[in-house]
Design an enzyme around this catalytic site. Structure first.
Site, PDB file in Angstrom:
ATOM      1  N   GLY A 135     115.581 -15.320 -23.953  1.00 31.13           N
ATOM      2  CA  GLY A 135     114.917 -15.555 -25.240  1.00 31.13           C
ATOM      3  C   GLY A 135     115.731 -15.034 -26.405  1.00 31.13           C
ATOM      4  O   GLY A 135     116.814 -14.462 -26.235  1.00 31.13           O
TER       5      GLY A 135
ATOM      6  N   ASN B  44     117.867 -21.255 -20.625  1.00 27.70           N
ATOM      7  CA  ASN B  44     118.134 -20.084 -21.461  1.00 27.70           C
ATOM      8  C   ASN B  44     119.013 -19.077 -20.732  1.00 27.70           C
ATOM      9  O   ASN B  44     119.961 -18.521 -21.310  1.00 27.70           O
ATOM     10  CB  ASN B  44     116.818 -19.407 -21.859  1.00 27.70           C
ATOM     11  CG  ASN B  44     116.028 -20.238 -22.852  1.00 27.70           C
ATOM     12  OD1 ASN B  44     116.528 -21.227 -23.388  1.00 27.70           O
ATOM     13  ND2 ASN B  44     114.793 -19.847 -23.096  1.00 27.70           N
TER      14      ASN B  44
ATOM     15  N   ALA C 248     111.190  -7.832 -22.180  1.00 23.06           N
ATOM     16  CA  ALA C 248     111.004  -8.749 -23.309  1.00 23.06           C
ATOM     17  C   ALA C 248     110.264 -10.018 -22.910  1.00 23.06           C
ATOM     18  O   ALA C 248     109.980 -10.855 -23.767  1.00 23.06           O
ATOM     19  CB  ALA C 248     112.362  -9.102 -23.914  1.00 23.06           C
TER      20      ALA C 248
ATOM     21  N   ILE D 273     108.755  -4.445 -25.226  1.00 23.71           N
ATOM     22  CA  ILE D 273     108.843  -5.073 -26.539  1.00 23.71           C
ATOM     23  C   ILE D 273     107.431  -5.464 -26.961  1.00 23.71           C
ATOM     24  O   ILE D 273     106.810  -6.339 -26.351  1.00 23.71           O
ATOM     25  CB  ILE D 273     109.734  -6.340 -26.504  1.00 23.71           C
ATOM     26  CG1 ILE D 273     111.070  -6.049 -25.822  1.00 23.71           C
ATOM     27  CG2 ILE D 273     109.930  -6.889 -27.907  1.00 23.71           C
ATOM     28  CD1 ILE D 273     111.883  -4.985 -26.479  1.00 23.71           C
TER      29      ILE D 273
ATOM     30  N   LYS E 110     101.210  -7.308 -34.207  1.00 27.12           N
ATOM     31  CA  LYS E 110      99.933  -7.999 -33.994  1.00 27.12           C
ATOM     32  C   LYS E 110      99.032  -7.263 -33.000  1.00 27.12           C
ATOM     33  O   LYS E 110      97.866  -7.627 -32.821  1.00 27.12           O
ATOM     34  CB  LYS E 110     100.194  -9.429 -33.514  1.00 27.12           C
ATOM     35  CG  LYS E 110     100.867 -10.299 -34.573  1.00 27.12           C
ATOM     36  CD  LYS E 110     101.226 -11.658 -34.034  1.00 27.12           C
ATOM     37  CE  LYS E 110     101.827 -12.541 -35.130  1.00 27.12           C
ATOM     38  NZ  LYS E 110     103.065 -11.999 -35.696  1.00 27.12           N
TER      39      LYS E 110
ATOM     40  N   LYS F  89      99.034  -7.695 -26.056  1.00 26.49           N
ATOM     41  CA  LYS F  89     100.132  -6.751 -26.277  1.00 26.49           C
ATOM     42  C   LYS F  89      99.603  -5.323 -26.464  1.00 26.49           C
ATOM     43  O   LYS F  89     100.264  -4.355 -26.068  1.00 26.49           O
ATOM     44  CB  LYS F  89     100.954  -7.178 -27.502  1.00 26.49           C
ATOM     45  CG  LYS F  89     101.930  -8.304 -27.217  1.00 26.49           C
ATOM     46  CD  LYS F  89     103.010  -7.851 -26.243  1.00 26.49           C
ATOM     47  CE  LYS F  89     104.158  -8.797 -26.141  1.00 26.49           C
ATOM     48  NZ  LYS F  89     105.228  -8.302 -25.249  1.00 26.49           N
TER      49      LYS F  89
ATOM     50  N   SER G 140     114.051 -16.095 -34.815  1.00 30.71           N
ATOM     51  CA  SER G 140     113.743 -16.096 -33.380  1.00 30.71           C
ATOM     52  C   SER G 140     113.076 -17.415 -32.999  1.00 30.71           C
ATOM     53  O   SER G 140     112.549 -18.140 -33.848  1.00 30.71           O
ATOM     54  CB  SER G 140     112.826 -14.924 -33.027  1.00 30.71           C
ATOM     55  OG  SER G 140     111.581 -15.052 -33.680  1.00 30.71           O
TER      56      SER G 140
ATOM     57  N   THR H 276     100.461 -21.750 -44.264  1.00 31.51           N
ATOM     58  CA  THR H 276      99.021 -21.665 -43.972  1.00 31.51           C
ATOM     59  C   THR H 276      98.200 -21.277 -45.200  1.00 31.51           C
ATOM     60  O   THR H 276      97.152 -21.852 -45.460  1.00 31.51           O
ATOM     61  CB  THR H 276      98.760 -20.655 -42.844  1.00 31.51           C
ATOM     62  OG1 THR H 276      99.363 -19.400 -43.184  1.00 31.51           O
ATOM     63  CG2 THR H 276      99.351 -21.150 -41.534  1.00 31.51           C
TER      64      THR H 276
ATOM     65  N   GLU I  91      94.752 -15.964 -36.718  1.00 27.75           N
ATOM     66  CA  GLU I  91      95.823 -15.514 -37.625  1.00 27.75           C
ATOM     67  C   GLU I  91      95.262 -14.615 -38.713  1.00 27.75           C
ATOM     68  O   GLU I  91      94.221 -14.906 -39.321  1.00 27.75           O
ATOM     69  CB  GLU I  91      96.506 -16.734 -38.249  1.00 27.75           C
ATOM     70  CG  GLU I  91      97.784 -16.399 -38.969  1.00 27.75           C
ATOM     71  CD  GLU I  91      98.550 -17.662 -39.355  1.00 27.75           C
ATOM     72  OE1 GLU I  91      99.793 -17.650 -39.242  1.00 27.75           O
ATOM     73  OE2 GLU I  91      97.922 -18.660 -39.762  1.00 27.75           O
TER      74      GLU I  91
END
Length: 623
Positions: free
Chosen positions: A306, A333, A378, A420, A424, A436, A465, A486, A557
């Protein structure tokens, strides 16, 4: 024509040029030898002393040999004269000075007297002749370039150079001398008042940054070249902010190392990126600490293909690990980063594995076989809207994947495990952020009972990214718009990929176990400002050439992100840009039972997974 014939011609051309140069030098030496004597006697051949005529004939061939010898020693036949500069001029003067001295000594040794002024006159005129032969080619090229420039005036690209220093001078030199560049340097901008009104390589230095807009109009500039690689981020941002309002295309040199290496050319210029406008100092790391932490260790990077994982692999590879193990479920990748590292680090012990972090038997076998010392985790699902639609997948990949990888690290004696994470995870309003946050709790739980140092690194949005907003904006601009935002007030913290990876590496070096490391990323940025800046950097006008369209907040969001929960506190590390949040208090036994049940229900595709997440992460709220 065969490859062999090509090679012969390639070798033949420089040899022919050298022979021609030697022949011209021989003729020059013979001519100047006579000219010095002729001038000494006031251009009257009949007045020349017969003794000197005899000496002239005796020293003619030794003088040729001596002069050509010094020309060889001073490399006058190795320089590329189309790019001749002051260094070549110094070499010519030194070679001729030694040749004249050699001639004088030879006359004394062999008792061939010549007038006292002869060697001086000989040296002076030989310098003129030698420079004329060598610099004449370059002068003709410049005259021809000027002629072609006048003929094609108005058809090429008019450029403005920002910076009248060494980098700007090198760019102007290439624009002036290259036949392949369809550029015409029209003016230079520099903030040093002492150089205003002067010329650099014939190009006027018209003033400081306050004259940029005026000069763009006056000289009809199409492209601006930013040639101050040593500029501070603040100065760079201020100058680029002015330049982007002109509507011209912007390009710049990547960094000061280009100037140090002498590797400054138009080909090294890059388009100005949005990160160049962040206007803050990049995060600094202690490379020695990282080197000592990584060197001689076996390092495993999950999600190594990634955007963050691949940059981790690049920086780890540069710090002399004993072995680098790249693990990713996406073979394309993994293959790309494998090929890149194999080209750059031929001595690197590199292992690339295709595996899912969800697969416990596979992860156990990898840890058992390779016994990594350091793990950078990650691998994760990170797209907020996608995870809102597939919440069980977020739990399976992020939570279960982290748990199984971390347990393997604990069971097989890994020294350090770095997760990682994301901003958020703080007061999450979406499944991705909540997953997370649970991963951070797993790290904190295991750190209490394991010899492995488990830590998490939390940072904001990463510019460039995979799946981030900048590549999306660039694609939308390339397609003619609209650029979708947005909400006009939505803000985010931003950092570059190298900064994010630097924090991860530094955190591993600082880790003692259980910490959540956070980067000081300065002030948050409005997303709409990023969109406007990118449109302007593309030489277009917002809402004229490219429409900006507001689409409303997506499910899960936030209007803004936080880096720390209020109860986590904050303390500084040895790096002023890296902070540590205090671990939260929670019952690890209760959490472990909740975790096992959450993973089980996710695998069963439970429709109530959000409510179960809420029981583990009380700050999680969703619409």
């Amino acid at each position: 024509m065969t490859g062999k014939d090509n090679n012969v011609n390639f070798l033949k051309i420089p040899t022919n040029r050298i022979i021609a140069l030697v022949m011209m030098d021989v003729l020059s030496i013979l001519f100047v030898s006579f000219l010095a004597l002729y001038i000494r006697y006031d251009f009257q051949i009949q007045d020349i002393d017969p003794v000197f005529w005899v000496s002239y004939q005796h020293i003619m061939f030794p003088n040729l040999a001596i002069t050509l010898l010094f020309f060889v020693l001073w490399k006058l036949y190795k320089s590329v004269w189309r790019y001749a500069s002051a260094n070549e001029l110094v070499n010519i003067v030194c070679a001729v000075a030694f040749a004249s001295a050699g001639q004088f000594i030879w006359c004394r040794i062999t008792s061939n007297p010549m007038p006292r002024s002869y060697s001086i006159l000989y040296g002076f005129f030989l310098i003129l002749m030698t420079c004329g032969i060598r610099f004449g080619y370059r002068i003709l090229r410049i005259i021809n370039a000027k002629r072609l420039s006048l003929r094609h005036q108005g058809t090429g690209t008019n450029v403005m150079v920002i910076g009248a220093g060494a980098a700007g001078d090198m760019l102007l030199k290439e624009i002036e001398s290259s036949r392949y560049l369809d550029m015409s340097a029209k003016c230079i901008i520099d903030d040093q008042p002492g150089c205003h009104g002067k010329l650099l390589r014939g190009v006027p230095i018209v003033g400081g940054r306050d004259r940029i807009h005026e000069a763009v109009e006056l000289y009809r500039i199409d492209e601006i070249l930013f040639a101050i690689p040593s500029a501070s981020p603040k100065d760079k941002r201020e100058l680029l902010e002015i330049c982007k309002e002109t509507g011209c295309k912007l390009r710049m040199l990547p960094g000061v190392y280009q100037l140090i290496n002498g590797d400054v050319s138009v080909s090294k210029l890059k388009d100005v990126e949005i990160e160049d406008l962040l206007g803050r100092e990049p995060v600094e790391i202690n490379s020695e600490e990282i080197l000592e932490f990584v060197r001689g260790k076996k390092v495993l990077v999950t999600g190594g293909g990634g955007s963050i994982g691949s940059e981790l692999c690049r920086q780890v590879a540069a710090h002399q690990p004993k072995q680098l193990i790249i693990l990713d479920i996406y073979e394309n990748n993994a293959y790309e980063i494998q090929q890149e590292l194999a080209r750059k680090y031929s001595d690197l012990d590199l292992v690339v594995l295709i595996a899912s972090v969800r697969n416990k038997p596979r992860m156990d076998s990898i840890f058992k076989q390779y016994r990594p010392d350091i793990v950078y985790h990650a691998a994760a699902h990170k797209h907020v809207p996608l995870m809102e639609n597939s919440p069980n997948e977020a739990i399976k990949n992020n939570v279960m994947g982290t748990y199984r990888t971390a347990l393997a690290a604990h069971e097989y004696g890994v020294q350090s495990f770095v997760l990682i994470s994301t901003d958020k995870a703080v007061n999450p309003t979406n499944v991705m952020g909540a997953s997370k946050r649970i991963c951070e709790m797993i790290i904190q739980m295991l750190s209490r009972k394991s010899k492995t140092r488990f830590v998490a690194v939390r940072f904001g949005n990463v510019l460039g990214s995979n799946g981030s907003v900048i590549p999306l904006f660039k694609q939308q601009i390339a397609e003619g718009g609209p650029v979708t935002v947005t909400d006009p007030n939505i803000i985010r913290y931003f950092m570059t990929i190298p900064e994010a990876v630097s924090l991860v590496l530094q955190a591993g070096a600082y880790s003692k176990g259980g910490e959540i490391f956070v980067l000081n990323m300065g002030e948050p940025v409005k997303i709409v400002d990023l969109a406007i800046n990118l449109i302007k950097l593309s030489g277009l006008k917002p809402d004229v050439d490219i429409e900006i369209k507001f689409t409303g907040l997506r499910p899960g969001e936030k209007m803004y992100e936080e880096l720390l929960m209020e109860e986590e506190g904050l303390r500084q590390t040895a790096n002023k840009n890296v902070f540590i949040g205090k671990p939260l208090e929670f019952d690890p036994d209760v959490f472990e039972k909740q975790l096992e049940q959450l993973i089980l229900d996710a695998r069963r595709e439970s429709p109530n997974i959000r409510q179960e997440i809420k029981e583990i992460v009380p700050t999680y709220e969703w619409n």
